[in-house]
Design a protein around this motif. Structure first.
Motif, PDB file in Angstrom:
ATOM      1  N   SER A 245       0.848  -1.179   0.000  1.00 27.96           N
ATOM      2  CA  SER A 245       0.000   0.000   0.000  1.00 27.96           C
ATOM      3  C   SER A 245       0.891   1.239   0.000  1.00 27.96           C
ATOM      4  CB  SER A 245      -0.871  -0.037   1.264  1.00 27.96           C
ATOM      5  OG  SER A 245      -1.636   1.122   1.376  1.00 27.96           O
TER       6      SER A 245
ATOM      7  N   ASP B 279       0.406   4.876   0.465  1.00 26.29           N
ATOM      8  CA  ASP B 279      -0.603   5.868   0.848  1.00 26.29           C
ATOM      9  C   ASP B 279       0.050   7.025   1.592  1.00 26.29           C
ATOM     10  OD1 ASP B 279      -1.956   3.866   3.621  1.00 26.29           O
ATOM     11  OD2 ASP B 279      -0.062   4.927   3.395  1.00 26.29           O
TER      12      ASP B 279
ATOM     13  N   PHE C 138      -2.769  -1.121  -3.447  1.00 31.01           N
ATOM     14  CA  PHE C 138      -3.509   0.093  -3.118  1.00 31.01           C
ATOM     15  C   PHE C 138      -2.590   1.296  -3.226  1.00 31.01           C
ATOM     16  CE2 PHE C 138      -6.854   2.606  -1.313  1.00 31.01           C
ATOM     17  CZ  PHE C 138      -6.215   3.597  -0.584  1.00 31.01           C
TER      18      PHE C 138
ATOM     19  N   SER D  21      -4.466   4.713   7.588  1.00 28.27           N
ATOM     20  CA  SER D  21      -4.261   3.410   6.928  1.00 28.27           C
ATOM     21  C   SER D  21      -5.038   2.318   7.658  1.00 28.27           C
ATOM     22  CB  SER D  21      -2.779   3.033   6.923  1.00 28.27           C
ATOM     23  OG  SER D  21      -2.010   3.994   6.268  1.00 28.27           O
TER      24      SER D  21
ATOM     25  N   LYS E  51      -8.270   0.165   6.186  1.00 28.18           N
ATOM     26  CA  LYS E  51      -8.252  -1.305   6.138  1.00 28.18           C
ATOM     27  C   LYS E  51      -9.485  -1.878   6.836  1.00 28.18           C
ATOM     28  CE  LYS E  51      -5.241  -5.293   6.824  1.00 28.18           C
ATOM     29  NZ  LYS E  51      -6.388  -6.149   6.993  1.00 28.18           N
TER      30      LYS E  51
END
Lengths: 97, 146
Positions: free
Chosen positions: A8, A10, A41, B15, B19
């Motif tokens: 991920s 982010d 992601f 995050s 999730k």
């Protein structure tokens, strides 16, 4: 080729991620293929980090992206970065360019 | 089925919250065909909205709290985000178009996509402010849901 190990990309890692990529470029990696095969992601902060590294490369070299998953390619398309980056479906195609 | 959680206002908790939302929605929709895309869209938009809360509503202060509630039922996913940060500027809810790009490398934007993505991907986005509290509700319809 730079393989991104995170699943991920982010906002929580975007700053460090961009710095790492820029460091690689400053150490002489002027032909970058970013392997995103493990990334499932990415948000706009993660995209911004990749854009920042691309800008940091500038005219010194080339910067391409490979192996984007469906959801990641959606974010490239939404932000129109699919028109900016060379995005390759496989690493072989990216490395053969 | 729904859940409600509260988190300290850090990007790491964004995050974690994202999730939770994604896992909850996947369990509730049982990853039915056509619905995994909707869940991915919700996941992305929640990430964008919560990042905005942490970075802009709270200005990066990590000692505040954001609250998130998520329900996936009756053919839709509804996420509500609550915070006590700065008011959302009206301009954020008007970002239905990306800024045109000049073509100059130095002008390539590295940020500012968040609200465009939220408005583009969600079926409804509603915002209100009451007594110093922001309430943002995102709704995504589930295709083919009963």
């Amino acid at each position: 080729m730079i393989e991104v190990l995170e699943n991920s990309v982010d906002a929580s890692i975007a700053v460090d991620f961009k710095e790492s990529l820029c460091d690689e470029i400053d150490q002489g990696r002027f032909d970058v293929v970013l392997d995103l095969s493990r990334v499932d992601f990415i948000d706009s902060s993660g995209m911004g980090a990749i854009v920042g590294a691309f800008k940091h490369m500038g005219t010194r070299g080339t910067f391409a992206v490979a192996c984007v998953t469906k959801s990641v390619s959606q974010v490239f398309r939404m932000t129109r970065m699919d028109k900016v980056f060379d995005v390759y479906p496989t690493l072989d195609e990216a490395l053969a360019r | 089925m729904s859940f409600q959680l509260s988190y300290a206002s850090t990007l790491a908790n964004v995050s974690a919250a994202v999730k939770q939302v994604a896992d909850h929605c996947r369990r509730q929709t049982a990853c039915a065909p056509g619905q995994d895309l909707a869940v991915e869209q919700v996941e992305l938009c929640v990430a964008e909205a919560l990042t905005n809360v942490v970075k802009h509503a709270y200005g990066g202060c990590e000692t505040e709290t954001f609250h998130i509630a998520c329900q996936a039922a009756r053919g839709q996913i509804v996420v509500e985000i609550i915070d006590r940060g700065k008011e959302l500027p009206q301009s954020a809810l008007e970002q239905t178009e990306l800024q045109p790009f000049s073509g100059e490398l130095s002008d390539l934007p590295e940020s500012g996509f968040g609200w465009f993505i939220i408005l583009d991907q969600m079926d409804t986005v509603s915002y209100r402010r009451e007594s110093g509290t922001n309430f943002l509700t995102l709704t995504k319809q589930l295709i083919g849901a009963n």
